[in-house]
Design an enzyme around this catalytic site. Structure first.
Site, PDB file in Angstrom:
ATOM      1  N   ASP A  52       0.841  -1.208   0.000  1.00  0.00           N
ATOM      2  CA  ASP A  52       0.000   0.000   0.000  1.00  0.00           C
ATOM      3  C   ASP A  52       0.872   1.252   0.000  1.00  0.00           C
ATOM      4  OD1 ASP A  52       0.886  -0.197   2.588  1.00  0.00           O
ATOM      5  OD2 ASP A  52      -1.090  -0.057   3.525  1.00  0.00           O
ATOM      6  N   SER A  53       2.221   1.055   0.007  1.00  0.00           N
ATOM      7  CA  SER A  53       3.135   2.183  -0.225  1.00  0.00           C
ATOM      8  C   SER A  53       2.918   2.752  -1.625  1.00  0.00           C
ATOM      9  CB  SER A  53       4.590   1.742  -0.053  1.00  0.00           C
ATOM     10  OG  SER A  53       4.833   0.548  -0.783  1.00  0.00           O
ATOM     11  N   ASP A  91      -1.063  -6.117  -0.315  1.00  0.00           N
ATOM     12  CA  ASP A  91      -1.514  -5.481   0.931  1.00  0.00           C
ATOM     13  C   ASP A  91      -3.020  -5.268   0.927  1.00  0.00           C
ATOM     14  OD1 ASP A  91       0.512  -5.080   2.762  1.00  0.00           O
ATOM     15  OD2 ASP A  91       1.170  -3.183   1.876  1.00  0.00           O
ATOM     16  N   LYS A 121      -1.346  -9.420   2.728  1.00  0.00           N
ATOM     17  CA  LYS A 121      -0.641  -8.973   3.935  1.00  0.00           C
ATOM     18  C   LYS A 121      -1.534  -7.981   4.647  1.00  0.00           C
ATOM     19  CE  LYS A 121       3.126  -6.009   3.849  1.00  0.00           C
ATOM     20  NZ  LYS A 121       2.634  -4.840   4.596  1.00  0.00           N
ATOM     21  N   GLU A 123      -1.758  -5.482   8.516  1.00  0.00           N
ATOM     22  CA  GLU A 123      -0.992  -4.955   9.645  1.00  0.00           C
ATOM     23  C   GLU A 123      -1.687  -5.247  10.968  1.00  0.00           C
ATOM     24  OE1 GLU A 123      -0.211  -0.773   8.990  1.00  0.00           O
ATOM     25  OE2 GLU A 123       0.734  -1.171   7.046  1.00  0.00           O
ATOM     26  N   GLU A 190       8.868  -4.180  10.741  1.00  0.00           N
ATOM     27  CA  GLU A 190       9.333  -2.882  10.232  1.00  0.00           C
ATOM     28  C   GLU A 190       9.884  -2.007  11.350  1.00  0.00           C
ATOM     29  OE1 GLU A 190       6.617  -1.027   7.501  1.00  0.00           O
ATOM     30  OE2 GLU A 190       7.748   0.853   7.463  1.00  0.00           O
TER      31      GLU A 190
HETATM   32  O1  KIV Z   1       3.548  -1.132   1.684  1.00  0.00           O
HETATM   33  C1  KIV Z   1       4.732  -1.491   1.739  1.00  0.00           C
HETATM   34  O2  KIV Z   1       5.550  -1.210   0.848  1.00  0.00           O
HETATM   35  C2  KIV Z   1       5.159  -2.258   2.887  1.00  0.00           C
HETATM   36  C3  KIV Z   1       6.627  -2.514   3.045  1.00  0.00           C
HETATM   37  C4  KIV Z   1       7.320  -1.297   3.468  1.00  0.00           C
HETATM   38  C5  KIV Z   1       6.897  -3.647   3.941  1.00  0.00           C
HETATM   39  O3  KIV Z   1       4.361  -2.667   3.683  1.00  0.00           O
END
Ligand code: KIV
Length: 272
Positions: A52-53, A91, A121, A123, A190
């Site tokens: 989600d980055s 994510d 994934k 959190e 992280e």
């Molecule tokens: O969204 C992302 O890129 C991440 C990584 C930084 C692990 O969760």
């Protein structure tokens, strides 16, 4: 048992656990589009994270919170079309799994069905356990994410290192064991102290993939734009830049502008 490192033709969640048991480090990088994913996969990266980055590096938002499920599916489906070998983890975006486990399952199913990703994934630890269990019960592999969890940035107030105090470190150790116990196949850790990260990695049998968590864990993940030096204003201590693409691309583009203005481009060989 042979100690020779196995050459995996296609990475699965099982291969990652096997890699950990054989002391083989796992490489993971983000990608959000077809062209980049093709390069990352061909270069031999084990896991591609459609993170989600994307909210930051693709859309220019300050945080990861605004990106939607539809947008994540769009990015993930572009990545999946490019990939032959890597495991593609997607994510679950903020708001798509926290409120109720049924909604979490619906979101995960949409990702799997509409993008073709191989795992999701999310959190958090115990606070999202019902969501994790529901998704796992549907046969969808789940990667956890502990330590600094950017979707909770407004709770933390800062992106600094987590679990420096013993109370938070104790909670982190417990949460990692908990995620292993309920069936997660791996955990991203992280921005936590290297010693603690190593301890966590040693205490569980599933892989711990670190970002800003030192080299005592089972693998590393970076955001591809950071590794390539495209995001030149982001300079955390944990980041190793392998290129300075911001300058290289800028140089190439300004040369193009000059060539167009001076009618150097296109030349006779570059036209019909
Ligand atoms: O969204 C992302 O890129 C991440 C990584 C930084 C692990 O969760």
């Amino acid at each position: 048992m042979s100690t020779a490192k196995k050459d995996y033709k296609r990475i699965t969640v099982k291969s990652l656990v096997e890699m950990k048991s054989q002391n083989q480090k796992i490489s993971m990088l983000t990608a959000y589009d077809y062209t980049m994913a093709k390069i990352v996969d061909s270069a031999g990266v084990d896991v591609i994270l459609v993170g989600d980055s994307a909210s930051n590096v693709m859309a220019g938002h300050e945080t990861t919170l605004p990106i939607t499920l539809d947008q994540m599916i769009y990015h993930a489906s572009s990545v999946v079309r490019a990939v032959d070998r890597a495991l593609v983890v997607v994510d679950l975006p903020f708001g798509s799994y926290q409120s109720d486990p049924k909604e979490a399952l619906r979101s995960a199913i949409r990702i799997m069905k509409e993008s073709g990703g191989h795992a999701v994934k999310l959190e958090g630890g115990k606070e999202v356990k019902e969501s994790i269990k529901k998704i796992l019960n549907a046969g969808i592999p789940v990667m956890g994410h502990l330590g600094l969890t950017p979707q909770s940035i407004y709770k933390f107030g800062t992106y600094t290192v987590r679990a420096k105090e013993e109370e938070e470190a104790i909670k982190l150790r417990e949460e990692a064991k908990f995620l292993e116990k309920i069936g997660c196949f791996a955990i991203v850790l992280e921005k936590v102290p290297a010693k603690l990260a190593q301890e966590v990695a040693k205490s569980i049998s599933i892989p711990v993939i670190g970002i800003g968590a030192g080299n005592g864990v089972d693998g590393q993940v970076l955001v591809i734009h950071d590794l390539l030096g495209m995001t030149h204003e982001f300079n955390p201590r944990f980041l190793r830049r392998y290129m300075n693409l911001y300058e290289e691309m800028g140089g190439a583009i300004s040369q193009y502008v000059k060539d167009v203005k001076s009618v150097d481009f296109p030349n006779e060989n570059e036209q019909y």
